[in-house]
Design a protein around this motif. Structure first.
Motif, PDB file in Angstrom:
ATOM      1  N   ALA A  73       0.829  -1.275   0.038  1.00 30.08           N
ATOM      2  CA  ALA A  73      -0.178  -0.217  -0.043  1.00 30.08           C
ATOM      3  C   ALA A  73       1.050   1.305   0.024  1.00 30.08           C
ATOM      4  CB  ALA A  73      -1.142  -0.118   1.208  1.00 30.08           C
ATOM      5  N   VAL A  74       2.038   1.302   0.878  1.00 32.69           N
ATOM      6  CA  VAL A  74       2.832   2.431   0.925  1.00 32.69           C
ATOM      7  C   VAL A  74       3.596   2.732  -0.529  1.00 32.69           C
ATOM      8  CG1 VAL A  74       4.814   1.400   1.836  1.00 32.69           C
ATOM      9  CG2 VAL A  74       4.496   3.711   2.456  1.00 32.69           C
ATOM     10  N   ASP A  75       3.765   1.564  -1.267  1.00 31.98           N
ATOM     11  CA  ASP A  75       4.312   1.631  -2.461  1.00 31.98           C
ATOM     12  C   ASP A  75       3.550   2.198  -3.514  1.00 31.98           C
ATOM     13  OD1 ASP A  75       6.678   0.786  -1.446  1.00 31.98           O
ATOM     14  OD2 ASP A  75       6.407  -1.278  -1.867  1.00 31.98           O
ATOM     15  N   ILE A  76       2.346   1.893  -3.614  1.00 30.18           N
ATOM     16  CA  ILE A  76       1.405   2.283  -4.849  1.00 30.18           C
ATOM     17  C   ILE A  76       0.558   3.451  -4.364  1.00 30.18           C
ATOM     18  CG2 ILE A  76       1.196  -0.109  -5.544  1.00 30.18           C
ATOM     19  CD1 ILE A  76      -1.377  -0.240  -4.403  1.00 30.18           C
ATOM     20  N   PHE A  77       0.147   3.906  -2.942  1.00 24.02           N
ATOM     21  CA  PHE A  77      -0.901   4.792  -2.835  1.00 24.02           C
ATOM     22  C   PHE A  77      -0.009   6.250  -2.307  1.00 24.02           C
ATOM     23  CE2 PHE A  77      -3.664   1.301  -1.589  1.00 24.02           C
ATOM     24  CZ  PHE A  77      -4.721   1.736  -2.671  1.00 24.02           C
ATOM     25  N   THR A  78      -0.452   7.191  -3.015  1.00 22.29           N
ATOM     26  CA  THR A  78      -0.060   8.645  -2.280  1.00 22.29           C
ATOM     27  C   THR A  78      -0.002   8.736  -0.957  1.00 22.29           C
ATOM     28  OG1 THR A  78      -2.240   9.839  -2.367  1.00 22.29           O
ATOM     29  CG2 THR A  78      -0.887   9.666  -4.526  1.00 22.29           C
ATOM     30  N   ARG A  79       0.557   9.756  -0.212  1.00 21.80           N
ATOM     31  CA  ARG A  79       0.881   9.675   1.165  1.00 21.80           C
ATOM     32  C   ARG A  79      -0.606   9.914   1.825  1.00 21.80           C
ATOM     33  NH1 ARG A  79       5.363  12.223   4.898  1.00 21.80           N
ATOM     34  NH2 ARG A  79       6.396  10.461   3.746  1.00 21.80           N
ATOM     35  N   THR A  80      -1.226  10.881   1.411  1.00 13.99           N
ATOM     36  CA  THR A  80      -2.749  11.041   1.981  1.00 13.99           C
ATOM     37  C   THR A  80      -3.700   9.793   1.663  1.00 13.99           C
ATOM     38  OG1 THR A  80      -2.494  13.423   1.625  1.00 13.99           O
ATOM     39  CG2 THR A  80      -4.730  12.710   1.972  1.00 13.99           C
ATOM     40  N   GLY A 124     -13.815   4.808  -2.113  1.00 16.11           N
ATOM     41  CA  GLY A 124     -12.730   4.167  -3.110  1.00 16.11           C
ATOM     42  C   GLY A 124     -11.494   3.667  -2.449  1.00 16.11           C
ATOM     43  N   PHE A 125     -11.451   3.491  -1.227  1.00 20.21           N
ATOM     44  CA  PHE A 125     -10.676   2.858  -0.547  1.00 20.21           C
ATOM     45  C   PHE A 125     -10.845   1.394   0.091  1.00 20.21           C
ATOM     46  CE2 PHE A 125     -10.053   7.301   0.342  1.00 20.21           C
ATOM     47  CZ  PHE A 125      -8.807   7.558  -0.129  1.00 20.21           C
ATOM     48  N   ILE A 130      -8.381  -1.770  -5.951  1.00 17.54           N
ATOM     49  CA  ILE A 130      -7.535  -0.347  -5.999  1.00 17.54           C
ATOM     50  C   ILE A 130      -8.161   0.746  -7.180  1.00 17.54           C
ATOM     51  CG2 ILE A 130      -5.365   0.526  -6.750  1.00 17.54           C
ATOM     52  CD1 ILE A 130      -4.055  -2.113  -5.934  1.00 17.54           C
ATOM     53  N   MET A 131      -8.439   1.825  -6.622  1.00 18.90           N
ATOM     54  CA  MET A 131      -8.909   2.904  -7.380  1.00 18.90           C
ATOM     55  C   MET A 131      -7.590   3.543  -8.073  1.00 18.90           C
ATOM     56  SD  MET A 131     -11.973   5.572  -6.954  1.00 18.90           S
ATOM     57  CE  MET A 131     -13.069   4.302  -6.797  1.00 18.90           C
ATOM     58  N   LYS A 132      -7.550   3.834  -9.322  1.00 19.62           N
ATOM     59  CA  LYS A 132      -6.481   4.485  -9.798  1.00 19.62           C
ATOM     60  C   LYS A 132      -6.105   5.892  -9.374  1.00 19.62           C
ATOM     61  CE  LYS A 132      -4.070   5.093 -14.246  1.00 19.62           C
ATOM     62  NZ  LYS A 132      -4.284   5.045 -15.893  1.00 19.62           N
ATOM     63  N   ALA A 177      -1.210   8.315 -10.960  1.00 18.27           N
ATOM     64  CA  ALA A 177      -2.351   8.719 -11.424  1.00 18.27           C
ATOM     65  C   ALA A 177      -2.492   9.571 -12.729  1.00 18.27           C
ATOM     66  CB  ALA A 177      -3.394   9.088 -10.449  1.00 18.27           C
ATOM     67  N   LYS A 178      -1.396  10.606 -12.572  1.00 14.64           N
ATOM     68  CA  LYS A 178      -1.295  11.643 -13.526  1.00 14.64           C
ATOM     69  C   LYS A 178      -0.111  11.416 -14.633  1.00 14.64           C
ATOM     70  CE  LYS A 178      -2.965  15.338 -10.830  1.00 14.64           C
ATOM     71  NZ  LYS A 178      -2.696  16.942 -10.218  1.00 14.64           N
ATOM     72  N   SER A 179       0.347  10.009 -14.428  1.00 11.28           N
ATOM     73  CA  SER A 179       1.318   9.777 -15.146  1.00 11.28           C
ATOM     74  C   SER A 179       1.031   8.941 -16.430  1.00 11.28           C
ATOM     75  CB  SER A 179       2.748   8.853 -14.663  1.00 11.28           C
ATOM     76  OG  SER A 179       3.180  10.062 -13.558  1.00 11.28           O
ATOM     77  N   ASP A 180       0.223   8.165 -16.295  1.00  7.09           N
ATOM     78  CA  ASP A 180      -0.460   7.389 -17.342  1.00  7.09           C
ATOM     79  C   ASP A 180      -1.702   7.789 -18.080  1.00  7.09           C
ATOM     80  OD1 ASP A 180       1.755   5.730 -16.730  1.00  7.09           O
ATOM     81  OD2 ASP A 180       0.573   4.628 -15.299  1.00  7.09           O
ATOM     82  N   PRO A 181      -1.644   8.339 -18.973  1.00  6.56           N
ATOM     83  CA  PRO A 181      -3.027   8.903 -19.558  1.00  6.56           C
ATOM     84  C   PRO A 181      -3.928   7.674 -19.971  1.00  6.56           C
ATOM     85  CG  PRO A 181      -1.316   8.985 -21.236  1.00  6.56           C
ATOM     86  CD  PRO A 181      -0.618   8.651 -19.962  1.00  6.56           C
TER      87      PRO A 181
END
Length: 332
Positions: free
Chosen positions: A88-95, A158-159, A181-183, A189-193
């Motif tokens: 989870a810490v590898d894929i999710f943003t900190r918030t 979404g969590f 997992i919600m993208k 999230a903003k890197s892959d269009p």
């Protein structure tokens, strides 16, 4: 006030007096200004735009800081589900990760009460410690690791909920399933269009996604470049060169099918050079196997014209001979 303070000869007072027809209310009667008096509404509107710009700048600044912290720092593992929390810490943003870790911590109070095997899925009944009257049902599909919980926490926020983590522990999963997992909460999230989209305006969606991804990347770059004067100057010059390069690439790809169709419709309206026509006497290479033969208009023979006709010269010689004989007789 002017007489009291002796401002008759003040330069600013004289200038405003000369322009009194433009600001004094007595001279503005009969003109429609939509209720505006002086520049009060314009000033309020300008002040509103300033507040909006400052708010957007603050949001972008905070987003850049949060994005940097999410990608270049990691929080310590605090729960017993270490492998799942590390994923989870590898894929999710900190918030987003803080929200997910809070659900993982509450999972310690949950336990499985019942388990039913159905066609293609398993139904788990979950209860909470010292709250036996509260139960939740979670359906787990082993084929794609999809889960459905009766609390509807995942559908609402979404969590993955705490009940999902109880099922992951019961199924001995090492990572959070992709279906949970919600993208939008991921670091990428903003890197892959989203290139795959069912909308008819697919090109607009792709362009918008690319623009958002580039804006996020440039926001971080501008943040670090603005910290030093050397970085500011270097970044400014490189942005100018990249802008010219991107404009050239954009202009090369702006010709679309619609432009080609419109160009074909307008092609007939363009004034062009006249069509080249061969001169009257130049026949050039003709494809006629039996070209027209020119004949003499006197003798109708081929090979000469009436100016070089032999019969014409013969008649002329006879006429000259008769004329000379008649002249000789007259002289005798």
């Amino acid at each position: 006030m002017i007489e009291k303070h002796g401002l008759h000869n003040h330069e600013w007072i004289r200038e405003m007096g000369a322009k009194k027809s433009k600001w004094a209310e007595a001279y503005l009667r009969g003109y429609f200004f939509a209720g505006c008096r002086s520049t009060q509404r314009c000033e309020k509107l300008y002040e509103l735009f300033q507040h909006v710009d400052r708010a957007l700048a603050r949001i972008r600044h905070n987003e850049a800081i949060s994005s940097y912290e999410s990608k270049h720092s990691k929080l310590a593992i605090q729960t017993q589900l270490g492998m799942i929390e590390k994923h989870a810490v590898d894929i999710f943003t900190r918030t987003a990760f803080l929200r997910v870790r809070n659900e993982i911590k509450h999972e310690q109070l949950l336990f499985v009460v019942n388990r039913l095997e159905n066609d293609g899925n398993r139904t788990y009944t979950i209860s909470e410690y010292q709250r036996q009257n509260f139960t939740w049902e979670v359906k787990y599909y082993p084929d794609d690791q999809h889960m459905q919980c009766s609390c509807l926490f995942f559908e609402s926020y979404g969590f993955p909920c705490r009940h999902f983590f109880t099922i992951m522990k019961a199924e001995h999963l090492n990572q959070i399933p992709l279906t949970c997992i919600m993208k939008r909460w991921l670091k990428t999230a903003k890197s892959d269009p989203p290139y795959k989209h069912d909308s008819q305006n697919l090109d607009d969606v792709i362009h918008t996604a690319r623009f958002n991804a580039l804006s996020a990347s440039c926001s971080k770059m501008c943040y670090f470049g603005s910290r030093t004067s050397e970085g500011f100057e270097e970044l400014k010059s490189k942005i100018a060169r990249l802008q010219l390069r991107m404009e050239v690439l954009c202009n090369l790809n702006t010709t679309t099918t619609q432009d080609i169709i419109q160009d074909g419709l307008n092609r007939d309206k363009i004034v062009r050079d006249p069509i080249i026509v061969k001169t009257k006497g130049d026949y050039g290479n003709t494809s006629n196997p039996n070209p027209k033969v020119r004949r003499c208009t006197i003798c109708k023979d081929v090979g000469h014209t009436r100016r070089k006709c032999p019969s014409l010269h013969t008649q002329q010689a006879n006429v000259d001979g008769d004329s000379s004989d008649a002249l000789n007789e007259d002289m005798v």
